[in-house]
Design an enzyme around this catalytic site. Structure first.
Site, PDB file in Angstrom:
ATOM      1  NE  ARG A  86      -3.365  -0.083   2.912  1.00 14.51           N
ATOM      2  CZ  ARG A  86      -3.663   0.011   4.207  1.00 14.51           C
ATOM      3  NH1 ARG A  86      -3.492  -1.032   5.013  1.00 14.51           N
ATOM      4  NH2 ARG A  86      -4.143   1.131   4.694  1.00 14.51           N
ATOM      5  CE1 TYR A 116       4.869  -7.588  14.803  1.00 17.11           C
ATOM      6  CE2 TYR A 116       3.082  -6.104  14.203  1.00 17.11           C
ATOM      7  CZ  TYR A 116       3.521  -7.354  14.607  1.00 17.11           C
ATOM      8  OH  TYR A 116       2.615  -8.351  14.788  1.00 17.11           O
ATOM      9  CE  LYS A 122      32.736  26.061  -3.294  1.00 15.57           C
ATOM     10  NZ  LYS A 122      33.405  25.489  -4.482  1.00 15.57           N
ATOM     11  CE1 TYR A 180      35.607  23.774 -12.567  1.00 16.01           C
ATOM     12  CE2 TYR A 180      33.755  24.705 -13.777  1.00 16.01           C
ATOM     13  CZ  TYR A 180      34.606  23.634 -13.514  1.00 16.01           C
ATOM     14  OH  TYR A 180      34.442  22.455 -14.177  1.00 16.01           O
ATOM     15  CB  SER A 184      29.716  47.741  -6.111  1.00 16.21           C
ATOM     16  OG  SER A 184      29.302  48.085  -4.817  1.00 16.21           O
ATOM     17  NE  ARG A 204      36.273  52.838 -12.505  1.00 16.07           N
ATOM     18  CZ  ARG A 204      36.012  52.881 -11.195  1.00 16.07           C
ATOM     19  NH1 ARG A 204      35.618  51.812 -10.543  1.00 16.07           N
ATOM     20  NH2 ARG A 204      36.143  54.009 -10.536  1.00 16.07           N
TER      21      ARG A 204
HETATM   22  C1  UD1 Z   1      -0.249  -8.760  13.246  1.00 11.05           C
HETATM   23  C2  UD1 Z   1      -0.732  -9.679  14.349  1.00 11.05           C
HETATM   24  C3  UD1 Z   1      -2.016  -9.136  14.959  1.00 11.05           C
HETATM   25  C4  UD1 Z   1      -1.795  -7.710  15.449  1.00 11.05           C
HETATM   26  C5  UD1 Z   1      -1.251  -6.848  14.322  1.00 11.05           C
HETATM   27  C6  UD1 Z   1      -0.849  -5.507  14.851  1.00 11.05           C
HETATM   28  C7  UD1 Z   1      -0.039 -11.957  13.808  1.00 11.05           C
HETATM   29  C8  UD1 Z   1      -0.470 -13.250  13.210  1.00 11.05           C
HETATM   30  N1  UD1 Z   1      -0.960 -10.991  13.826  1.00 11.05           N
HETATM   31  O1  UD1 Z   1      -1.221  -8.813  12.231  1.00 11.05           O
HETATM   32  O2  UD1 Z   1      -2.439  -9.940  16.027  1.00 11.05           O
HETATM   33  O3  UD1 Z   1      -3.021  -7.181  15.922  1.00 11.05           O
HETATM   34  O4  UD1 Z   1      -0.079  -7.443  13.743  1.00 11.05           O
HETATM   35  O5  UD1 Z   1      -0.474  -4.675  13.775  1.00 11.05           O
HETATM   36  O6  UD1 Z   1       1.075 -11.836  14.265  1.00 11.05           O
HETATM   37  N2  UD1 Z   1       6.120  -9.676   8.858  1.00 11.05           N
HETATM   38  C9  UD1 Z   1       7.277 -10.314   8.497  1.00 11.05           C
HETATM   39  N3  UD1 Z   1       7.186 -11.527   7.875  1.00 11.05           N
HETATM   40  C10 UD1 Z   1       6.008 -12.126   7.608  1.00 11.05           C
HETATM   41  C11 UD1 Z   1       4.817 -11.458   7.983  1.00 11.05           C
HETATM   42  C12 UD1 Z   1       4.912 -10.233   8.619  1.00 11.05           C
HETATM   43  O7  UD1 Z   1       8.376  -9.810   8.719  1.00 11.05           O
HETATM   44  O8  UD1 Z   1       6.014 -13.234   7.041  1.00 11.05           O
HETATM   45  C13 UD1 Z   1       6.212  -8.363   9.534  1.00 11.05           C
HETATM   46  C14 UD1 Z   1       5.572  -7.247   8.733  1.00 11.05           C
HETATM   47  O9  UD1 Z   1       6.543  -6.628   7.918  1.00 11.05           O
HETATM   48  C15 UD1 Z   1       5.086  -6.315   9.814  1.00 11.05           C
HETATM   49  C16 UD1 Z   1       4.764  -7.243  10.980  1.00 11.05           C
HETATM   50  O10 UD1 Z   1       5.471  -8.439  10.725  1.00 11.05           O
HETATM   51  O11 UD1 Z   1       6.078  -5.433  10.242  1.00 11.05           O
HETATM   52  C17 UD1 Z   1       3.274  -7.512  11.089  1.00 11.05           C
HETATM   53  O12 UD1 Z   1       2.827  -8.089   9.907  1.00 11.05           O
HETATM   54  P1  UD1 Z   1       1.389  -7.792   9.340  1.00 11.05           P
HETATM   55  O13 UD1 Z   1       1.194  -8.611   8.135  1.00 11.05           O
HETATM   56  O14 UD1 Z   1       1.183  -6.337   9.268  1.00 11.05           O
HETATM   57  O15 UD1 Z   1       0.503  -8.422  10.528  1.00 11.05           O
HETATM   58  P2  UD1 Z   1      -1.028  -8.237  10.730  1.00 11.05           P
HETATM   59  O16 UD1 Z   1      -1.745  -9.147   9.831  1.00 11.05           O
HETATM   60  O17 UD1 Z   1      -1.346  -6.796  10.705  1.00 11.05           O
END
Ligand code: UD1
Ligand code: CA
Length: 452
Positions: free
Chosen positions: A13, A98, A346, A382, A400, A435
């Site tokens: 997104r 995260y 500069k 330059y 000036s 001049r």
């Molecule tokens: C997750 C939680 C949910 C919580 C929500 C909060 C789980 C199953 N669900 O859901 O309970 O309310 O976050 O925002 O944990 N990511 C990875 N690898 C993956 C999947 C995700 O690194 O395979 C990372 C994403 O980049 C992101 C974070 O984990 O930073 C959360 O992933 P996202 O897919 O946003 O989780 P939600 O479905 O929102």
């Protein structure tokens, strides 16, 4: 403790080729905010799980204290933490963060870690008026028994307003066991990290919760709209800190700091100023409206007037800069220097009490003390191939509309007549002027239009 930062998601997104966690908030990548907060906990291991965007994430943020682990394919949050398992120290708890949740405070994380202690599971939760989309915290007799994802929840569970923020602390040896037992038998065919909660309950491990100091600490970025909203929260927090330190902000809503801004006492900042990198403002400094200041030190009592642009520069005390001045990298100004409108400087030094008040270009120059640079003066630094220096010694007066064809030196106390094109050194204490002699032709007639 161990820290695992989940940053493999693709961030569709965002409508961008840049991995989501590299988008900037307050001038630095989202993920760097999370890493910097994690560092304040002095973790023994800090592991970043990355996925989309090839090596862009590890390349950009590589550091000796970080382990980058590729998750490919991305099979869910539980699968993501599993990739970190080999790196994690069994004897310390593991904190899961995260990479797209940048504003969590250190205080909130410390209290979550304290809630977990050495051998409990602790989940950071919040209550939302609209919990749609989040994992719900299911409790029985007040105790957390499991987390159910939106897509797997029944109607009653969907009414639960307490949600999982995603941030949790778990005892590591147990965590590894639980992860190895996860299944993807759910609506999204993913390995949910949240399924470890029910396993902990089964194993008799207490599951606790704690709440953040502010709800915005748990907000994540999934779109440019959310990024812009978090940017405002971040900037508002920063502006409030400055106000509390005693800085006068004409309007805290119209200030942007993308880096670190340190201010002395009695500093005043007018509207629409942007500060980037490391900026230091001494006591009594005034910044006019619409200035852009990046990596600069501005000493006490200096007044930066509106629409001034400053980058990689150091400015002494009691100086007047602008309006509409441009100080480019390598500008070093001593005290009581005046740089006026439409003057570009500069890679040059100015000694104390020197002035260039109007319309000038001063590049690759060493300007002494008490020098006056007249309007329209240009250092021709330059030659089309190489840069050369101009030296203007103390007390020189540059008339000036003068061109100083570098390399060239203007001696101490020398005066250059207006309009001079200086190609050879000007001796000290003399008038140098190049001049044509002024002549007047008496009785000269202007041409008139010929009659047809
Ligand atoms: C997750 C939680 C949910 C919580 C929500 C909060 C789980 C199953 N669900 O859901 O309970 O309310 O976050 O925002 O944990 N990511 C990875 N690898 C993956 C999947 C995700 O690194 O395979 C990372 C994403 O980049 C992101 C974070 O984990 O930073 C959360 O992933 P996202 O897919 O946003 O989780 P939600 O479905 O929102
Ligand atoms: Ca999310």
């Amino acid at each position: 403790m161990n820290v695992v930062i989940l940053a493999a998601g693709m961030g569709k997104r965002m409508q961008s080729d840049l991995p989501k966690v590299l988008h900037a908030l307050g001038g630095k990548p989202l993920l760097s905010h999370v890493i910097d907060t994690a560092r304040q906990l002095s973790p023994s291991r800090c592991c970043v799980i990355y996925g989309h965007g090839g090596d862009a994430v590890p390349t950009r943020l590589a550091s000796d204290d970080l382990h980058f682990v590729l998750q490919e394919p991305q099979l869910g949050t539980g699968h993501a933490v599993m990739q970190a398992a080999p790196v994690l120290n069994d004897d310390e708890p593991t904190l899961v963060l995260y990479g797209d949740v940048p504003l969590t405070s250190i205080g909130t994380l410390k209290s979550l870690a304290a809630t977990a202690g050495k051998d409990k599971l602790a989940v950071l939760t919040i209550e939302l008026d609209d919990p749609t989309g989040y994992g719900r915290i299911v409790r029985e007799q007040q105790r957390i028994v499991r987390i159910v994802e939106q897509k797997d929840a029944d109607d009653n569970e969907r009414k639960i307003r307490e949600v999982n923020t995603g941030i949790l602390v778990a005892p590591t040896r147990k965590l590894k066991e639980w992860l190895s037992r996860l299944s993807n038998d759910n609506a999204q065919r993913e390995y949910y990290l949240t399924d470890i909660i029910a396993q902990a309950v089964n194993d008799g491990i207490p599951v606790e919760s704690s709440q953040p100091s502010h709800a915005w600490e748990t907000l994540g970025v999934n779109s440019k709209v959310q990024l812009a909203q978090l940017e405002r929260i971040f900037q508002n927090n920063l502006a409030n800190e400055l106000l509390e330190q005693g800085v006068t902000l004409a309007d805290p809503m119209r200030l942007d700091v993308r880096g670190r801004l340190r201010c002395g006492r009695e500093v005043t900042i007018d509207v629409n100023c942007v500060f980037e990198g490391e900026v230091e403002l001494g006591d009594g400094v005034q910044i006019g409206a619409n200035c852009m200041i990046r990596n600069a030190r501005i000493a006490a009592g200096t007044h930066i007037k509106p629409f001034t642009h400053i980058e990689d520069a150091s400015i002494g005390s009691a100086s007047q800069i602008g309006p509409y001045a441009r100080l480019r990298p390598g500008t070093v100004l001593a005290d009581d220097v005046h740089i006026g409108n439409f003057v570009e400087v500069k890679n040059s030094q100015f000694g104390a009490h020197s002035k260039a008040n109007h319309l000038a270009y001063v590049g690759d120059a060493s300007v002494g003390q008490r020098v006056n640079i007249g309007a329209g003066t240009i250092t021709c630094n330059y030659d089309g191939a190489n840069k050369h220096r101009t030296v203007i010694e103390d007390d020189a007066f540059i008339g000036s509309d003068t061109q100083l064809v570098a390399p060239v030196t203007v001696g101490r106390g020398a005066t250059l007549g207006a309009g001079t094109t200086l190609t050879k050194d000007a001796p000290a204490d003399s008038l140098t002027v190049s001049r044509a002699k002024q002549t007047s032709i008496t009785g000269w007639q202007r041409p008139v239009k010929s009659k047809k």
